[in-house]
Design a protein around this motif. Structure first.
Motif, PDB file in Angstrom:
ATOM      1  N   PHE A 174      36.360 -23.652   1.260  1.00 28.43           N
ATOM      2  CA  PHE A 174      37.581 -23.041   1.786  1.00 28.43           C
ATOM      3  C   PHE A 174      38.629 -24.088   2.178  1.00 28.43           C
ATOM      4  O   PHE A 174      38.316 -25.256   2.381  1.00 28.43           O
ATOM      5  CB  PHE A 174      37.262 -22.202   3.040  1.00 28.43           C
ATOM      6  N   THR A 210      41.780 -18.347   2.787  1.00 25.43           N
ATOM      7  CA  THR A 210      41.729 -16.913   3.107  1.00 25.43           C
ATOM      8  C   THR A 210      42.559 -16.647   4.371  1.00 25.43           C
ATOM      9  O   THR A 210      42.857 -17.571   5.130  1.00 25.43           O
ATOM     10  CB  THR A 210      40.267 -16.468   3.343  1.00 25.43           C
ATOM     11  N   LEU A 236      31.207  -9.887  -5.332  1.00 29.77           N
ATOM     12  CA  LEU A 236      30.006  -9.214  -5.855  1.00 29.77           C
ATOM     13  C   LEU A 236      30.122  -9.038  -7.373  1.00 29.77           C
ATOM     14  O   LEU A 236      31.220  -8.840  -7.911  1.00 29.77           O
ATOM     15  CB  LEU A 236      29.811  -7.866  -5.155  1.00 29.77           C
ATOM     16  N   GLY A 286      29.584 -11.586   4.480  1.00 32.15           N
ATOM     17  CA  GLY A 286      30.224 -12.763   3.878  1.00 32.15           C
ATOM     18  C   GLY A 286      31.199 -13.458   4.806  1.00 32.15           C
ATOM     19  O   GLY A 286      32.396 -13.521   4.536  1.00 32.15           O
ATOM     20  N   PRO A 287      30.709 -14.046   5.915  1.00 28.46           N
ATOM     21  CA  PRO A 287      31.614 -14.586   6.948  1.00 28.46           C
ATOM     22  C   PRO A 287      32.250 -15.950   6.628  1.00 28.46           C
ATOM     23  O   PRO A 287      33.004 -16.461   7.454  1.00 28.46           O
ATOM     24  CB  PRO A 287      30.716 -14.724   8.185  1.00 28.46           C
ATOM     25  N   GLY A 288      31.980 -16.548   5.479  1.00 23.17           N
ATOM     26  CA  GLY A 288      32.642 -17.812   5.109  1.00 23.17           C
ATOM     27  C   GLY A 288      32.352 -18.919   6.106  1.00 23.17           C
ATOM     28  O   GLY A 288      31.208 -19.271   6.356  1.00 23.17           O
ATOM     29  N   GLU A 323      24.849 -13.186   5.144  1.00 22.59           N
ATOM     30  CA  GLU A 323      25.307 -14.396   4.448  1.00 22.59           C
ATOM     31  C   GLU A 323      24.176 -14.917   3.575  1.00 22.59           C
ATOM     32  O   GLU A 323      23.089 -15.203   4.065  1.00 22.59           O
ATOM     33  CB  GLU A 323      25.739 -15.459   5.470  1.00 22.59           C
ATOM     34  N   VAL A 324      24.475 -15.076   2.299  1.00 24.62           N
ATOM     35  CA  VAL A 324      23.434 -15.499   1.368  1.00 24.62           C
ATOM     36  C   VAL A 324      23.337 -17.032   1.272  1.00 24.62           C
ATOM     37  O   VAL A 324      22.337 -17.568   0.812  1.00 24.62           O
ATOM     38  CB  VAL A 324      23.713 -14.829  -0.007  1.00 24.62           C
ATOM     39  N   SER A 325      24.372 -17.725   1.740  1.00 20.84           N
ATOM     40  CA  SER A 325      24.394 -19.188   1.587  1.00 20.84           C
ATOM     41  C   SER A 325      23.828 -19.897   2.821  1.00 20.84           C
ATOM     42  O   SER A 325      24.393 -19.801   3.915  1.00 20.84           O
ATOM     43  CB  SER A 325      25.845 -19.644   1.365  1.00 20.84           C
ATOM     44  N   LEU A 349      26.541 -22.275   4.235  1.00 23.45           N
ATOM     45  CA  LEU A 349      27.604 -21.631   5.022  1.00 23.45           C
ATOM     46  C   LEU A 349      27.062 -21.035   6.318  1.00 23.45           C
ATOM     47  O   LEU A 349      27.774 -20.987   7.326  1.00 23.45           O
ATOM     48  CB  LEU A 349      28.324 -20.576   4.181  1.00 23.45           C
ATOM     49  N   TYR A 356      28.519 -20.978  -3.898  1.00 26.94           N
ATOM     50  CA  TYR A 356      28.595 -20.840  -2.440  1.00 26.94           C
ATOM     51  C   TYR A 356      27.444 -21.512  -1.692  1.00 26.94           C
ATOM     52  O   TYR A 356      27.466 -21.598  -0.466  1.00 26.94           O
ATOM     53  CB  TYR A 356      28.577 -19.353  -2.047  1.00 26.94           C
ATOM     54  N   HIS A 377      35.601  -9.090   4.882  1.00 27.44           N
ATOM     55  CA  HIS A 377      36.865  -9.673   4.409  1.00 27.44           C
ATOM     56  C   HIS A 377      36.578 -10.576   3.215  1.00 27.44           C
ATOM     57  O   HIS A 377      35.799 -11.525   3.322  1.00 27.44           O
ATOM     58  CB  HIS A 377      37.533 -10.477   5.537  1.00 27.44           C
ATOM     59  N   GLU A 378      37.192 -10.277   2.094  1.00 24.12           N
ATOM     60  CA  GLU A 378      36.969 -11.041   0.856  1.00 24.12           C
ATOM     61  C   GLU A 378      35.476 -11.174   0.559  1.00 24.12           C
ATOM     62  O   GLU A 378      34.999 -12.256   0.237  1.00 24.12           O
ATOM     63  CB  GLU A 378      37.647 -12.415   0.910  1.00 24.12           C
ATOM     64  N   PHE A 379      34.747 -10.096   0.711  1.00 25.18           N
ATOM     65  CA  PHE A 379      33.320 -10.082   0.376  1.00 25.18           C
ATOM     66  C   PHE A 379      33.098  -9.349  -0.950  1.00 25.18           C
ATOM     67  O   PHE A 379      32.457  -9.865  -1.858  1.00 25.18           O
ATOM     68  CB  PHE A 379      32.527  -9.398   1.501  1.00 25.18           C
TER      69      PHE A 379
HETATM   70  C1  LIG Z   1      35.281 -15.346  -0.610  1.00 28.67           C
HETATM   71  S1  LIG Z   1      34.166 -15.816   0.640  1.00 28.67           S
HETATM   72  C2  LIG Z   1      34.942 -14.999   2.029  1.00 28.67           C
HETATM   73  C3  LIG Z   1      34.688 -15.696   3.332  1.00 28.67           C
HETATM   74  C4  LIG Z   1      35.328 -15.117   4.580  1.00 28.67           C
HETATM   75  N1  LIG Z   1      35.079 -13.702   4.749  1.00 28.67           N
HETATM   76  C5  LIG Z   1      36.799 -15.416   4.632  1.00 28.67           C
HETATM   77  O1  LIG Z   1      37.576 -14.509   4.386  1.00 28.67           O
HETATM   78  O2  LIG Z   1      37.158 -16.561   4.903  1.00 28.67           O
HETATM   79  C6  LIG Z   1      32.704 -14.863   0.309  1.00 28.67           C
HETATM   80  C7  LIG Z   1      31.616 -14.981   1.341  1.00 28.67           C
HETATM   81  O3  LIG Z   1      30.563 -14.080   0.977  1.00 28.67           O
HETATM   82  C8  LIG Z   1      29.325 -14.790   0.851  1.00 28.67           C
HETATM   83  N2  LIG Z   1      28.586 -14.107  -0.229  1.00 28.67           N
HETATM   84  C9  LIG Z   1      28.887 -14.076  -1.534  1.00 28.67           C
HETATM   85  N3  LIG Z   1      28.022 -13.276  -2.201  1.00 28.67           N
HETATM   86  C10 LIG Z   1      27.169 -12.792  -1.295  1.00 28.67           C
HETATM   87  C11 LIG Z   1      26.049 -11.901  -1.356  1.00 28.67           C
HETATM   88  N4  LIG Z   1      25.649 -11.373  -2.488  1.00 28.67           N
HETATM   89  N5  LIG Z   1      25.422 -11.600  -0.211  1.00 28.67           N
HETATM   90  C12 LIG Z   1      25.805 -12.138   0.976  1.00 28.67           C
HETATM   91  N6  LIG Z   1      26.866 -12.994   1.096  1.00 28.67           N
HETATM   92  C13 LIG Z   1      27.532 -13.320  -0.022  1.00 28.67           C
HETATM   93  C14 LIG Z   1      29.732 -16.203   0.537  1.00 28.67           C
HETATM   94  O4  LIG Z   1      28.730 -17.138   0.799  1.00 28.67           O
HETATM   95  C15 LIG Z   1      30.961 -16.338   1.456  1.00 28.67           C
HETATM   96  O5  LIG Z   1      30.573 -16.542   2.805  1.00 28.67           O
END
Ligand SMILES: C[S@@+](CC[C@H](N)C(=O)[O-])C[C@H]1O[C@@H](n2cnc3c(N)ncnc32)[C@H](O)[C@@H]1O
Length: 409
Positions: free
Chosen positions: A58, A66, A198, A101-103, A131-133, A136, A52, A192-194
């Protein structure tokens, strides 16, 4: 460490030019096999080569799509849900939207547009993104904000957030690495999809009890393989007597995260909406990779494919309603899970589609809208795979009996 494990499966890697694989190889050579959770964390969020961390993954050109990326209808209905529940709580201010995790920022962008249309523009309203990235977070900033704003170096040293800017509608937007760093106030949480991103531990029941699946390096040909720990590991202590499954996936980080959310909701007020694919504690082997919209072996070319596991919603609900005795919060209320199709239908997606179609002069757009509606709601597509879970503070019990959460019944 190598000798303490049994081989259970192996995977071949074509060459090892992959930067992340080299790092993992060095780590395994130095200290032996690692847990699937450690592997998942490294592969997804390693600062220099995590999946990520430095690309947009995406959409059609990426690895997966998503719901918010499919149609604006999704985010708009979620915005209505959030506003409704905020109003039910008495429209408290100050308040904040917190998305985990806002993508690309698409869901938040649709939510903020509806907030603005409905004149929810209180001066004390802010947007906080976990958001860790870094890559992104820049994509999100471009999507949501007027200008690309303060850099890390310009922020005060003791700042909890790593970036800040201003939304198209004038509210402050801030970025955090961790949910615990987000300011404390009345919060509408959105994930959403966060949780599926993990890390999980994989466990298997053998004659001697629970053992953990680890990932090891085969020194002969630099392939990665699954091995089983001979001894108990810390994660294997999570498995208690009643479990009937012989294969388990557990995510302590997910439980910690939902407990932070639950504690905040109890102590500061708020509501949470968690949306993901998952199960009610009955699935076993769901750890997998996705690349170019196809299933991908998680052990091949780490860092080039998404890694994910179905969310165990029964475990999330348990954690949200069982504070440890040392913590100052009481059990929250959970609603759901309900299928995406049911949530969106009850929230009025059919009416929204009709409205958008009525103002649509372009045949291609109309066809796209209908196909997006089908993808979001058809049980064979995303309609029953994705689930909605809501979290409320226990003090709202009576109000919720009178006015139940929309979309859930
Ligand atoms: C599957 S994507 C979902 C993106 C968005 N919510 C969507 O539905 O389009 C996962 C998101 O979570 C972020 N993410 C993943 N692991 C994370 C963590 N440990 N802490 C914070 N953000 C994280 C990713 O960078 C990405 O933005």
């Amino acid at each position: 460490m190598q000798s303490c494990c049994r081989l259970i499966c192996r995977t071949t890697i074509k060459g090892n030019s992959n930067k992340l694989l080299k790092q993992l190889e060095a780590r395994m050579l130095a200290s032996g096999p690692i847990t699937v959770a450690d592997y998942m964390k490294e592969v997804l969020t390693n600062p220099s080569a995590g999946y990520y961390m430095n690309r947009d993954v995406f959409g059609e050109k990426g690895d997966f799509i998503t719901s918010p990326e499919i149609s604006q209808m999704f985010g708009e209905l979620i915005a209505i849900w959030l506003i409704n529940e905020w109003a039910k709580c008495g429209r408290p201010t100050p308040f904040q939207l917190v998305e985990l995790g806002p993508g690309r920022g698409t869901l938040m962008s649709d939510v903020l547009r509806v907030f603005s249309k409905l004149k929810i523009n209180e001066p004390d309203f802010s947007v906080n993104l976990v958001e860790v990235s870094p890559y992104l977070s820049n994509v999100q900033e471009k999507c949501l904000c007027k200008t690309v704003n303060k850099k890390i170096s310009e922020l005060p040293e003791d700042s909890q957030h790593y970036k800040e800017s201003e939304s198209l509608y004038g509210s402050p937007v801030r970025w955090y690495n961790n949910i615990s760093d987000v300011p404390r106030t009345f919060t509408l949480f959105l994930a959403h999809e966060f949780f599926d991103a993990l890390p999980i531990h994989k466990l298997v029941k053998v004659d001697q009890g629970w053992r953990e699946v680890l990932i090891d390096l085969n020194r002969e040909d630099s392939t990665l393989r699954y091995v089983l720990s001979r001894e108990r590991t810390p994660a294997s202590l999570y498995c208690r007597g009643k479990e009937v499954r012989k294969d388990l996936e557990i995510s302590p980080q997910s439980l910690v995260t939902i407990q932070v959310m639950a504690a905040r909701i109890h102590q500061d007020g708020g509501v949470g909406l968690v949306i993901d694919y998952g199960h009610e504690g009955d699935k076993t082997d769901t750890f997998r990779g996705f690349k170019n919209h196809k299933l991908h072996d998680p052990l091949i070319e780490p860092g080039t494919a998404d890694l994910t596991a179905d969310v165990d919603f029964s475990a999330l609900k348990w954690a949200a309603t069982h504070p440890s005795t040392t913590e100052d919060w009481k059990a929250n209320l959970t609603y759901g899970t309900v299928d995406q199709k049911d949530f969106l239908t009850r929230m009025g997606i059919n009416m929204r589609l009709e409205k958008l179609l009525a103002s649509c002069r372009n045949e291609k757009l109309a066809t796209d809208l209908k196909s997006a509606h089908r993808m979001l709601t058809d049980p064979m597509e995303m309609g029953s795979k994705f689930k909605f879970l809501a979290l409320y503070p226990a003090v709202m019990e009576k109000i919720l009996l009178k006015y139940p959460p929309p979309g859930f019944s």
